[in-house]
Design an enzyme around this catalytic site. Structure first.
Site, PDB file in Angstrom:
ATOM      1  CE  LYS A  99      -8.264  -0.249 -11.252  1.00  0.00           C
ATOM      2  NZ  LYS A  99      -8.548   0.834 -10.425  1.00  0.00           N
ATOM      3  NE  ARG A 105      -5.974   9.562  -7.934  1.00  0.00           N
ATOM      4  CZ  ARG A 105      -5.444   8.664  -6.901  1.00  0.00           C
ATOM      5  NH1 ARG A 105      -5.956   8.828  -5.785  1.00  0.00           N
ATOM      6  NH2 ARG A 105      -4.515   7.981  -7.326  1.00  0.00           N
TER       7      ARG A 105
END
Length: 336
Positions: free
Chosen positions: A187, A251
């Site tokens: 993912k 991030r």
């Protein structure tokens, strides 16, 4: 119960606080004395500002904190999982469940991280994987969250469930450790792609397309490696994909936005202050696994091209859109 969290990043810290909230005697290990000293002085993690450490949290750089524990949480970056597990082998009591919360695929071997830990520990301890839609910034503040713990050893999974579960942190169990790990690792690749779309100024339609077809790729590879397809419709699949592709806590998404705006992968990661962008490393491992298994993963291949070969994300997107027509369910019999 005594517990140790090995790794004092944002995620390790959030989980240590969850253990303390459940009444467990908890120690949190840092890799360097400098890092541990900052945590002791400030009584909070700079990555989780405003989340104050209770006095009961033990901060240490001594791996002996894992001795005599009822469970040990391994929360290092993916690149440090093998070396840390190797050191832990000298201190772990036989049979102590090791709850792996790091996400990724080992760079050189393309092994899933639970396989890396099992290689290092042998039969010494059962390995449980914890994953799901769970930003450390929110878990640390007690925001209602649900994740899944996966292990073929049901008793170890149940122990991990009981260890963490409370009214703010709901834990489900699963026997599909491969599926949960594949979802957790890949993912991040799709989140980079979703961020690229944001950086290029694409709309919600484009991001939704990438997330949905990206999940199809993840499930396709996972099943080829022995996972259960239904796992990818759960917390470690679509759940984790949604939260990682849509939040600025991610991030990976933030790095993708910068790449979509024209930075190289290296420039984007540097601009994030050198924070670990797991999707960068996972893209190379995913491509290796796809090539080895013969699984078609066009979005992942496009991500690899942008991240490692200097490809233009706009051109990659154009090629993805120009691929030959397909049936969504990928079986011609669907029309019969």
């Amino acid at each position: 119960m005594r517990a140790a969290v090995i790794g004092s990043g944002a995620w390790g810290t959030a989980l240590a606080l969850s253990l303390l909230a459940n009444g467990h005697d908890t120690a949190m290990w840092s890799y360097t004395e400098q890092e541990s000293a900052v945590l002791r002085e400030k009584r909070e993690n700079p990555m989780l500002p405003g989340v104050v450490f209770p006095e009961a949290l033990t901060l240490t750089t001594d791996l002996d904190c894992a001795k005599g524990c009822g469970a040990v949480v391994l929360a290092t970056p993916s690149f440090a999982v093998r070396s840390t597990a190797r050191q832990l082998k000298e201190t772990l009591d036989p049979g102590t469940p090791v709850i792996l919360v790091s996400k990724g695929i080992e760079k050189d071997s393309s092994l899933l991280l639970h396989q890396v830990v099992e290689q290092e520990l042998g039969e010494l301890c059962p390995v449980v994987v914890l994953s799901g839609p769970s930003h450390a910034e929110e878990v640390g503040r007690g925001v209602p969250t649900a994740v899944v713990v996966a292990c073929e050893d049901r008793e170890a999974a149940l122990l991990a469930q009981d260890l963490f579960m409370n009214r703010q942190f709901r834990i489900y169990t699963s026997p599909d450790i491969i599926g949960v790990e594949i979802g957790a690792a890949l993912k991040n690749v799709i989140a980079l792609c979703a961020g690229c779309c944001d950086g290029m100024g694409c709309g919600d339609n484009t991001k939704s397309m990438l997330m949905t077809r990206g999940l199809t790729e993840i499930a396709r590879l996972g099943v080829a490696l022995g996972a259960r397809k239904e796992t990818f419709a759960g917390l470690a699949g679509v759940g984790d994909l949604i939260v990682t592709c849509t939040s600025m806590h991610s991030r990976n998404r933030r790095a993708g936005i910068l790449i979509g705006q024209g930075r190289t992968a290296q420039q984007a990661m540097a601009e994030l202050g050198g924070a670990v962008v797991e999707g960068y490393y996972a893209a190379a491992s995913a491509k290796e696994l796809a090539d080895r298994t013969g699984v078609e993963m066009p979005i992942t291949a496009g991500a690899y091209e942008v991240l490692y070969e200097g490809g233009d994300p706009r051109q990659v997107l154009e090629r993805l859109m120009a691929r030959e027509r397909r049936d969504e369910l990928e079986v011609e019999e669907s029309w019969i």
